[in-house]
Design a protein around this motif. Structure first.
Motif, PDB file in Angstrom:
ATOM      1  N   ILE A 191      11.867  27.762  -4.783  1.00 10.84           N
ATOM      2  CA  ILE A 191      10.938  27.065  -3.873  1.00 10.84           C
ATOM      3  C   ILE A 191      11.463  27.325  -2.456  1.00 10.84           C
ATOM      4  N   PRO A 192      10.928  28.340  -1.768  1.00  8.94           N
ATOM      5  CA  PRO A 192      11.453  28.707  -0.439  1.00  8.94           C
ATOM      6  C   PRO A 192      11.201  27.613   0.595  1.00  8.94           C
ATOM      7  N   PRO A 193      12.023  27.531   1.636  1.00 11.44           N
ATOM      8  CA  PRO A 193      11.826  26.503   2.673  1.00 11.44           C
ATOM      9  C   PRO A 193      10.506  26.700   3.389  1.00 11.44           C
ATOM     10  N   GLY A 194       9.830  25.591   3.633  1.00 10.54           N
ATOM     11  CA  GLY A 194       8.573  25.631   4.375  1.00 10.54           C
ATOM     12  C   GLY A 194       7.384  26.111   3.562  1.00 10.54           C
ATOM     13  N   GLU A 195       7.583  26.365   2.269  1.00 10.37           N
ATOM     14  CA  GLU A 195       6.474  26.916   1.476  1.00 10.37           C
ATOM     15  C   GLU A 195       6.037  25.972   0.369  1.00 10.37           C
ATOM     16  N   THR A 196       4.801  26.213  -0.090  1.00 17.37           N
ATOM     17  CA  THR A 196       4.259  25.466  -1.239  1.00 17.37           C
ATOM     18  C   THR A 196       4.127  26.412  -2.416  1.00 17.37           C
ATOM     19  N   VAL A 197       4.701  26.054  -3.522  1.00 17.62           N
ATOM     20  CA  VAL A 197       4.555  26.838  -4.750  1.00 17.62           C
ATOM     21  C   VAL A 197       3.625  26.072  -5.672  1.00 17.62           C
ATOM     22  N   GLU A 198       2.567  26.741  -6.100  1.00 20.22           N
ATOM     23  CA  GLU A 198       1.582  26.063  -6.947  1.00 20.22           C
ATOM     24  C   GLU A 198       1.744  26.502  -8.394  1.00 20.22           C
ATOM     25  N   ALA A 252       0.842  -1.211   0.000  1.00 21.12           N
ATOM     26  CA  ALA A 252       0.000   0.000   0.000  1.00 21.12           C
ATOM     27  C   ALA A 252       0.867   1.247   0.000  1.00 21.12           C
ATOM     28  N   ALA A 253       1.947   1.207   0.774  1.00 21.87           N
ATOM     29  CA  ALA A 253       2.842   2.364   0.847  1.00 21.87           C
ATOM     30  C   ALA A 253       3.540   2.607  -0.481  1.00 21.87           C
ATOM     31  N   CYS A 254       3.808   1.530  -1.218  1.00 20.29           N
ATOM     32  CA  CYS A 254       4.538   1.665  -2.473  1.00 20.29           C
ATOM     33  C   CYS A 254       3.623   1.937  -3.655  1.00 20.29           C
ATOM     34  N   SER A 255       2.314   1.796  -3.486  1.00 16.75           N
ATOM     35  CA  SER A 255       1.404   1.930  -4.632  1.00 16.75           C
ATOM     36  C   SER A 255       1.306   3.385  -5.051  1.00 16.75           C
ATOM     37  N   LYS A 256       1.073   3.600  -6.378  1.00 11.41           N
ATOM     38  CA  LYS A 256       1.014   4.978  -6.875  1.00 11.41           C
ATOM     39  C   LYS A 256      -0.372   5.263  -7.440  1.00 11.41           C
ATOM     40  N   SER A 257      -0.828   6.493  -7.293  1.00 16.40           N
ATOM     41  CA  SER A 257      -2.081   6.920  -7.908  1.00 16.40           C
ATOM     42  C   SER A 257      -1.814   8.250  -8.604  1.00 16.40           C
ATOM     43  N   GLY A 258      -2.842   8.801  -9.243  1.00 17.37           N
ATOM     44  CA  GLY A 258      -2.632  10.033  -9.989  1.00 17.37           C
ATOM     45  C   GLY A 258      -2.172  11.177  -9.118  1.00 17.37           C
ATOM     46  N   ASN A 259      -2.604  11.242  -7.892  1.00 19.27           N
ATOM     47  CA  ASN A 259      -2.271  12.395  -7.068  1.00 19.27           C
ATOM     48  C   ASN A 259      -1.465  12.028  -5.844  1.00 19.27           C
ATOM     49  N   ASN A 260      -0.652  10.964  -5.909  1.00 19.20           N
ATOM     50  CA  ASN A 260       0.104  10.583  -4.713  1.00 19.20           C
ATOM     51  C   ASN A 260       1.213  11.602  -4.503  1.00 19.20           C
ATOM     52  N   ILE A 261       1.791  11.549  -3.335  1.00 16.34           N
ATOM     53  CA  ILE A 261       2.844  12.487  -2.995  1.00 16.34           C
ATOM     54  C   ILE A 261       4.178  11.867  -3.375  1.00 16.34           C
ATOM     55  N   ASP A 262       4.944  12.561  -4.217  1.00 14.54           N
ATOM     56  CA  ASP A 262       6.284  12.111  -4.567  1.00 14.54           C
ATOM     57  C   ASP A 262       7.266  12.942  -3.775  1.00 14.54           C
ATOM     58  N   VAL A 263       8.071  12.280  -2.946  1.00 17.32           N
ATOM     59  CA  VAL A 263       8.928  12.997  -2.003  1.00 17.32           C
ATOM     60  C   VAL A 263      10.387  12.639  -2.201  1.00 17.32           C
ATOM     61  N   LYS A 264      11.209  13.649  -2.165  1.00 19.94           N
ATOM     62  CA  LYS A 264      12.651  13.391  -2.214  1.00 19.94           C
ATOM     63  C   LYS A 264      13.352  14.587  -1.610  1.00 19.94           C
ATOM     64  N   ARG A 265      14.250  14.323  -0.681  1.00 20.23           N
ATOM     65  CA  ARG A 265      15.072  15.382  -0.080  1.00 20.23           C
ATOM     66  C   ARG A 265      14.241  16.599   0.312  1.00 20.23           C
ATOM     67  N   GLY A 266      13.123  16.353   0.988  1.00 25.21           N
ATOM     68  CA  GLY A 266      12.320  17.450   1.509  1.00 25.21           C
ATOM     69  C   GLY A 266      11.362  18.091   0.524  1.00 25.21           C
ATOM     70  N   ILE A 267      11.393  17.698  -0.738  1.00 19.61           N
ATOM     71  CA  ILE A 267      10.476  18.268  -1.737  1.00 19.61           C
ATOM     72  C   ILE A 267       9.353  17.264  -1.987  1.00 19.61           C
ATOM     73  N   ILE A 275       4.281  22.124  -5.460  1.00 18.21           N
ATOM     74  CA  ILE A 275       5.610  21.743  -4.968  1.00 18.21           C
ATOM     75  C   ILE A 275       5.748  22.265  -3.542  1.00 18.21           C
ATOM     76  N   LYS A 276       5.962  21.339  -2.606  1.00 15.77           N
ATOM     77  CA  LYS A 276       6.145  21.785  -1.213  1.00 15.77           C
ATOM     78  C   LYS A 276       7.573  21.518  -0.779  1.00 15.77           C
ATOM     79  N   ASN A 277       8.186  22.523  -0.213  1.00 13.33           N
ATOM     80  CA  ASN A 277       9.535  22.383   0.329  1.00 13.33           C
ATOM     81  C   ASN A 277       9.419  22.181   1.843  1.00 13.33           C
ATOM     82  N   ASN A 278       9.570  20.918   2.253  1.00 10.49           N
ATOM     83  CA  ASN A 278       9.421  20.599   3.671  1.00 10.49           C
ATOM     84  C   ASN A 278      10.721  20.811   4.447  1.00 10.49           C
TER      85      ASN A 278
END
Lengths: 197, 145
Positions: free
Chosen positions: B96-103, B15-30, B52-55
């Motif tokens: 993409i500033p830290p802590g922000e979401t750019v749409e 379930a964790a590995c499954s992908k859908s059209g709107n799943n969250i793709d995360v890498k190095r805080g993005i 795009i969210k910069n976590n």
């Protein structure tokens, strides 16, 4: 006292008359533009409206946002009118990039969006005829940038007016709206009003 | 009991590995969400939109994107002139500033997919790769409107 009451009554009457009025913006009944539809058939605009109310949008198919929003809004208007059982409306989309937007390109544009073309026509034509139409409509479209490929093919990007227009059954332009942000209920209400004329 | 536990673990991982059209793709805080693109025929342009969210704690920059079904890909920004005309222009990078979401959305920043090699039809899904200065390449799925 009587004079005051009379004056108030007159103001209310005049105001309600203004609210009911839906003026003609421009008369297109003596204009004629020879264009091609998505099946490469010759079409005369606005005569293609043939006594129906016309909802007319202006686009170019390489546009990434305004034009798809305009097209999507026209589809939403079409769906809402079907829901209400209003069937006296013809939809027309006119391209201002005729060099790229050939009939087959327009046909594909409609197909990939799965649009209902039973009462919707996409139009293109010779550059000079499109220019003449745009001038009459007050729609501005100028090339602002382009991408050229290795095979010399060029795709243009336009700076352009954001427009959906409403025509009545007598080829009168009644109102212009911002195509990308049109309020669906507003144009539906306007269509219902001129349907009753 | 051990079998049930093993089976449940496998299900959880799947379930964790499954992908859908709107799943969250995360890498190095993005993280990338809500990817979509416009329908377009072969040879036409399309636009792609997403969030795009910069976590993380450091700023990053969107430098571009890759899309195998287009001849080229650019980042664009739409604009509105005072007289009501609208246009767009290419930009080379999007902070993409830290802590922000750019749409990336219509009438704002978006990804231009230039001259598609195949039709993109409503209901399909495609793969888009975003290229960041620090996070590198992140693949995501975009649904065709």
């Amino acid at each position: 006292m009587k004079l005051k009451a009379l004056a108030i009554t007159a103001i209310i009457f005049a105001a309600s008359a203004c609210i009911r009025e839906f003026p003609i913006d421009d008369d297109w009944s003596n204009t004629k533009f020879e264009l091609l539809n998505q099946d490469s058939s010759l079409v005369i605009f606005p005569q293609i409206l043939e006594g129906k109310i016309g909802v007319v949008g202006y686009i170019y198919t390489n546009c990434p946002d305004i034009c798809p929003l305009t097209t999507n809004n026209m589809a939403r208007i079409e769906a809402k009118l079907k829901e209400k059982g209003i069937d006296n409306v013809q939809f027309v989309t006119i391209s201002f990039d005729p060099e790229f937007d050939t009939p087959s390109v327009l046909k594909k544009y409609a197909e990939v969006r799965r649009l209902d073309l039973s009462n919707w026509t996409f139009l293109t034509g010779e550059r000079e005829e499109i220019k003449r139409l745009l001038k009459t409509a007050g729609v501005v479209a100028a090339v602002s940038d382009s991408t050229t490929f290795d095979n010399k093919q060029k795709i243009n990007y336009y700076l352009h007016t954001d427009r959906i227009s409403l025509f009545d059954k007598n080829y009168h332009l009644r109102k212009n709206y911002y195509g990308s942000t049109i309020i669906i209920d507003e144009i539906i209400s306007d269509i219902e009003r001129i349907s009753e004329e | 009991m051990k079998k049930i536990f093993f089976f449940l673990t496998v299900l959880l991982v799947a379930a964790a590995c499954s992908k859908s059209g709107n799943n969250i793709d995360v890498k190095r805080g993005i993280s990338i969400t809500d990817g979509r693109m416009l329908p377009a025929g072969k040879g036409m342009n399309s636009g792609a939109f997403l969030k795009i969210k910069n976590n993380g704690n450091e700023a990053d920059t969107l430098l571009g994107a890759e899309f195998t079904d287009a001849y080229s890909v650019q980042i664009h920004k739409s604009f509105l002139l005072e007289d009501g005309r609208r246009g767009m222009e290419e930009i080379k990078k999007l902070p993409i500033p830290p802590g922000e979401t750019v749409e990336l959305k219509p009438m704002s920043y978006h990804i231009m997919l230039i001259r598609l090699k195949e039709n993109a039809v409503s209901g399909e899904e495609k793969e888009l790769t975003l290229v960041f200065g620090k996070a590198g390449k992140i693949k995501t799925r975009v649904s065709v409107d």
